[in-house]
Design a protein around this motif. Structure first.
Motif, short mmCIF file in Angstrom:
data_model
loop_
_atom_site.label_atom_id
_atom_site.label_comp_id
_atom_site.label_asym_id
_atom_site.label_seq_id
_atom_site.Cartn_x
_atom_site.Cartn_y
_atom_site.Cartn_z
N GLU A 366 -10.77 2.39 -34.14
CA GLU A 366 -11.58 3.61 -34.07
C GLU A 366 -12.98 3.37 -34.63
O GLU A 366 -13.97 3.91 -34.13
CB GLU A 366 -10.87 4.74 -34.82
CG GLU A 366 -9.59 5.20 -34.11
CD GLU A 366 -8.89 6.33 -34.84
OE1 GLU A 366 -9.06 6.42 -36.08
OE2 GLU A 366 -8.17 7.11 -34.18
N TRP A 367 -13.05 2.55 -35.70
CA TRP A 367 -14.35 2.20 -36.27
C TRP A 367 -15.20 1.43 -35.26
O TRP A 367 -16.38 1.74 -35.05
CB TRP A 367 -14.13 1.36 -37.52
CG TRP A 367 -15.38 0.86 -38.19
CD1 TRP A 367 -16.16 1.53 -39.09
CD2 TRP A 367 -15.99 -0.42 -38.01
NE1 TRP A 367 -17.21 0.76 -39.49
CE2 TRP A 367 -17.14 -0.45 -38.84
CE3 TRP A 367 -15.69 -1.53 -37.23
CZ2 TRP A 367 -17.98 -1.56 -38.90
CZ3 TRP A 367 -16.52 -2.63 -37.30
CH2 TRP A 367 -17.65 -2.65 -38.12
N ALA A 394 -20.93 2.96 -41.09
CA ALA A 394 -21.37 2.30 -42.32
C ALA A 394 -20.62 2.85 -43.53
O ALA A 394 -20.26 2.10 -44.45
CB ALA A 394 -22.87 2.49 -42.50
N GLU A 395 -20.38 4.16 -43.57
CA GLU A 395 -19.69 4.78 -44.69
C GLU A 395 -18.22 4.35 -44.77
O GLU A 395 -17.65 4.25 -45.85
CB GLU A 395 -19.79 6.30 -44.58
CG GLU A 395 -21.21 6.83 -44.80
CD GLU A 395 -21.36 8.29 -44.43
OE1 GLU A 395 -20.34 8.89 -43.97
OE2 GLU A 395 -22.48 8.84 -44.57
N ARG A 396 -17.61 4.09 -43.61
CA ARG A 396 -16.20 3.70 -43.59
C ARG A 396 -15.99 2.20 -43.76
O ARG A 396 -14.89 1.74 -44.03
CB ARG A 396 -15.55 4.14 -42.26
CG ARG A 396 -15.28 5.64 -42.22
CD ARG A 396 -15.58 6.23 -40.84
NE ARG A 396 -14.86 5.59 -39.75
CZ ARG A 396 -15.26 5.64 -38.48
NH1 ARG A 396 -16.37 6.28 -38.15
NH2 ARG A 396 -14.55 5.06 -37.55
N GLN A 399 -14.00 0.52 -46.71
CA GLN A 399 -12.56 0.78 -46.80
C GLN A 399 -11.74 -0.05 -45.81
O GLN A 399 -10.52 -0.07 -45.87
CB GLN A 399 -12.27 2.27 -46.54
CG GLN A 399 -12.58 3.19 -47.71
CD GLN A 399 -14.07 3.42 -47.90
OE1 GLN A 399 -14.76 3.75 -46.93
NE2 GLN A 399 -14.56 3.24 -49.11
N LEU A 400 -12.41 -0.75 -44.89
CA LEU A 400 -11.72 -1.49 -43.84
C LEU A 400 -11.67 -2.97 -44.21
O LEU A 400 -12.54 -3.76 -43.81
CB LEU A 400 -12.41 -1.28 -42.49
CG LEU A 400 -12.46 0.17 -42.00
CD1 LEU A 400 -13.33 0.29 -40.75
CD2 LEU A 400 -11.06 0.70 -41.72
N ASP A 401 -10.65 -3.35 -44.98
CA ASP A 401 -10.60 -4.73 -45.48
C ASP A 401 -10.02 -5.72 -44.49
O ASP A 401 -9.95 -6.92 -44.76
CB ASP A 401 -9.82 -4.78 -46.80
CG ASP A 401 -8.41 -4.21 -46.67
OD1 ASP A 401 -8.03 -3.79 -45.55
OD2 ASP A 401 -7.70 -4.17 -47.69
N LYS A 402 -9.58 -5.24 -43.30
CA LYS A 402 -9.00 -6.15 -42.30
C LYS A 402 -9.99 -6.52 -41.20
O LYS A 402 -9.62 -7.19 -40.24
CB LYS A 402 -7.75 -5.52 -41.68
CG LYS A 402 -6.60 -5.34 -42.65
CD LYS A 402 -5.37 -4.77 -41.96
CE LYS A 402 -4.22 -4.57 -42.94
NZ LYS A 402 -3.03 -3.97 -42.28
#
Length: 568
Positions: A366-367, A394-396, A399-402
Motif C-alpha cells: 500500500e505504501w 514519507a511519514e509512514r 514504520q516499514l522495516d521490511k
C-alpha cells in the motif's frame, strides 16, 4: 480427473518393472530415503510412485506445480527429487531447481533429477547454470531409472559430509570439509573441487577460486571449471580475459545461461550498454522464464534509453514474478514509471490498480502504491495531490522495516523528480551509509542520479556519506586495536542506532565483543547483542566473507566458555 491410469508407452514402461534380484538380496537405501515427485500429470505421479515402491521406497511426497513443490521442500528434508521438465504452468524444472538452491532448500546430498519428454531439452538441461544431477528422456524403463538413481545417489551420498555446514551457511567449514575430501583422492575428487570452487566464489574468496580452477583446467578442460575461472577473473576486475572466456563458453554451448549474465554485467560496467542489452535480449530468448534476467534486461534498456524494450521487459518481469518468490511491489512501480515515460498514462494507471488489488491490506504494498500514485499525479499535473501522497508515504516510511533497498530507492527517485531534494537526500544518504561497501547498490544509485540529471550532486552525496562511514568505522576500529573495546563497542552501538542495517558495523561490533570477552571475560549483554547481530547478518548476507570468519571465531568462543545457548 479419472483415477484410472492412462496407458501411454512411458506409463507402461516405468510401471512394468519387477523387483530385481539385486533389490531382493540387498537392504538397499530406498526405504530410508524421502522422495519428492514433481509432475503436473497425476497419472505420471502414480507411475513413478509405483516404480519407486517396487525398488523399496516407502516415503514419497507429490507436487503438481513449482509453487507446491517449494512448499514441500520447505517442510521436508528430501533425499531425492524427481521433477518433470515441463510443469505446465510457465515454470519448468530448472526454475524449480534454481529457486530451491537460491532459498537453500536442498541439502548438498539431495539428488535432483529432471525428467523430460523432449530430446531438444537435453542440451538446455545439461548446460544449465545449476546443473541437475541427471536427466531422463521419456520413455524410459524402470531398470534405467533404477540404474541412474543409484549412480546419482551414490555420488550424492559422498556429500553428506558437508550437508550440515551448508544448510547452516557455514561455508568456511564446508570448504575445510572439501579440502579433506580432495586430499583423499577418491572418485569424487573433482566433484569436491567443483563444490569448493563455487563456495569460494560465493564468499568472495576469488583468489582461492581462481587457483582451484587453474588446477582443474590443467587436468581437464571441463566446462564448469572454465565458467568458474571466467567468474573468478571478472570478480578480480580482469575484465578483458574474463570477456574472452565467457564468449568462448557461449560459442561452445549457447545454452550456458550464466555466461550471458556475466557478459552483460561486464559490458554494463564498461558503459557498453548496447552490447549489454543485446546479450541479455539473446539470453531471455533462450531462457524465457527467468525473472532476474528479464529484470536485468529492463534496467539495461532503460539506462540505454530504449524505453520500448524496457517497458516490455519490465512487463514480462512483473508477470513472471507473480508466481514466484521474486514478487515485489517495486516491480509494479518500475513498470508504471516506464509506461509514463512512454506516454502511456492509462497503462500506468492500470498497473497502479493491479498493485492496489494485489497488495491490499499489506503495508509495504500500500505504501508503494501511494509512491507510484504520487508519480502519476505529478505526471498528470496534479501537483498538490502528488505532494500529499508523497508526504503520507514519507511519514509512514520509518514504520516499514521490511522495505528493500530498491523500494527506498524508488521513493528517493520520486522525491527528486518532484523537487523534494531534502527528502530524497535523507533517504539516499541512509541507503548509502547502511550499504557504503556495497559496490552494486552504489552503482545503482549513481545510475539513478544520472537518469535524473543529478550527476555531480549525486556523486557528491555518495562520496560524502561513504567517507563519513569510513571515518566513523576507522575511529572505532582504532579504539578496539588500542585495547579500548568498551569504547569501540559503544561507538558501534551508537552508529547502529542511526544505521541499523549496516552489515559492516554489525560485524565490527561482533568482532569487538569477541576480543573483549577474550581479554576481560564473559559479558552477558554484549554477547547477547553480538549473537543477535550475527543471526541478522546470517539471514540477510550469509555469504559475507567476514561473517564466515567471525562465525568460526564465535563458535570457538562459545565452546570455550561452555555457553551452548549462544551457538549459532
Amino acid at each position: 480427473m479419472s483415477e484410472q491410469p492412462i496407458h501411454t508407452s512411458t506409463f507402461n514402461a516405468i510401471t512394468s518393472v519387477q523387483k530385481s534380484r539385486h533389490h531382493k538380496e540387498y537392504n538397499n537405501p530406498y526405504a530410508k530415503k524421502q522422495f519428492l515427485i514433481v509432475d503436473s500429470v497425476p497419472e505420471m505421479q502414480r507411475a513413478l510412485a509405483m516404480t519407486l515402491a517396487s525398488f523399496g521406497a516407502e516415503k514419497v511426497e507429490y507436487a503438481g506445480k513449482a509453487s507446491d513443490a517449494l512448499v514441500k521442500l520447505m517442510r521436508y528434508d528430501f533425499d531425492v527429487v524427481l521433477c518433470d521438465f515441463d510443469l505446465g504452468t510457465g515454470n519448468d524444472g530448472l526454475y524449480l531447481l534454481e529457486e530451491a538452491k537460491e532459498r537453500n532448500l536442498l541439502k548438498q546430498s539431495c539428488v535432483f533429477m529432471i525428467v523430460s519428454g523432449e530430446r531438444r531439452a537435453a542440451k538446455v538441461i545439461s548446460a544449465a547454470e545449476l546443473v541437475p544431477d541427471d536427466y531422463l528422456l521419456k520413455p524410459f524403463t524402470g531398470e534405467v531409472l533404477a540404474e541412474r538413481l543409484e549412480r546419482a545417489m551414490r555420488r550424492r551420498d559422498a556429500f553428506r559430509f558437508v550437508d550440515e555446514a551448508l544448510m547452516n551457511h557455514e561455508y568456511l567449514a564446508a570448504i575445510d570439509a572439501c579440502n579433506k575430501k580432495i586430499g583423499e583422492r577418491s572418485e569424487f575428487t573433482l566433484d569436491f573441487m567443483k563444490l569448493k570452487g563455487s563456495l569460494s566464489l560465493k564468499i568472495g574468496d576469488y583468489d582461492s577460486a581462481r587457483a582451484l580452477y587453474e588446477q582443474v583446467l590443467k587436468i581437464r578442460e571441463l566446462p564448469w571449471a572454465q565458467l568458474g575461472m571466467a567468474k573468478s577473473l571478472a570478480s578480480l576486475k580482469q575484465v578483458e580475459p574474463a570477456l574472452a572466456m565467457f564468449h568462448h563458453i557461449v560459442m561452445e554451448n549457447e545454452h550456458v545461461m550464466e555466461a550471458y549474465d556475466w557478459l552483460a554485467r561486464l559490458y554494463q560496467g564498461n558503459h557498453e550498454l548496447a552490447q549489454a542489452q543485446q546479450v541479455l535480449k539473446r539470453a531471455t530468448e533462450l531462457s524465457p522464464a527467468t525473472v532476474r534476467r528479464h529484470k536485468a534486461l529492463a534496467e539495461v534498456a532503460l539506462e540505454n534509453g530504449d524505453l520500448a524494450q524496457a517497458k516490455d521487459a519490465y512487463g514480462t518481469t512483473l508477470e513472471l514474478s507473480k508466481a514466484s518468490w521474486h514478487r515485489n511491489p517495486v516491480l509494479y512501480a518500475t513498470l508504471a514509471r516506464t509506461q509514463l515515460a512512454c506516454g502511456e498514462k492509462g497503462e500506468a494507471m492500470k498497473t497502479l490498480a493491479s498493485l492496489r488489488r494485489d497488495y491490499k491490506y499489506k503495508p509495504e504494498g500500500e505504501w508503494m502504491a501511494d509512491v507510484l500514485d504520487s508519480q502519476i499525479q505529478q505526471h498528470s499535473g496534479n501537483k498538490q495531490q502528488a505532494e500529499k501522497l508523497l508526504q503520507s508515504a514519507a511519514e509512514r516510511l520509518p514504520q516499514l522495516d521490511k522495505l528493500s533497498a530498491e523500494e527506498k530507492m524508488e521513493f528517493a527517485r520520486t522525491c527528486y523528480a518532484q523537487g523534494q531534494k531534502a527528502m530524497g537526500d535523507g533517504v539516499a544518504s541512509q541507503l548509502i551509509r547502511n550499504n557504503h561497501d556495497n559496490e552494486l547498490l552504489l552503482q545503482r544509485l549513481s545510475t539513478m542520479f544520472d537518469q535524473l540529471g543529478m550527476v555531480d550532486a549525486g556523486a557528491d552525496l555518495i562520496m560524502h556519506n561513504v567517507q563519513g562511514m569510513v571515518d566513523l568505522n576507522n575511529k572505532a576500529v582504532r579504539e578496539a586495536q588500542a585495547g579500548e573495546h568498551d569504547k569501540a563497542i559503544a561507538m558501534f552501538q551508537q552508529a547502529l542506532q542511526e544505521m541499523p542495517d549496516s552489515i559492516q558495523l554489525m560485524l565490527n561490533l561482533v568482532n569487538a565483543v569477541i576480543a573483549q570477552v577474550h581479554l576481560k571475560g564473559w559479558h552477558e549483554s554484549h554477547v547477547r547483542q553480538a549473537y543477535d547481530y550475527l543471526q541478522k547478518v546470517r539471514q540477510v548476507a550469509p555469504t559475507n566473507n567476514k561473517l564466515q570468519k567471525l562465525m568460526q571465531a564465535w563458535r570457538l568462543l562459545i565452546e570455550q566458555h561452555d555457553k551452548r545457548e549462544f551457538l549459532l
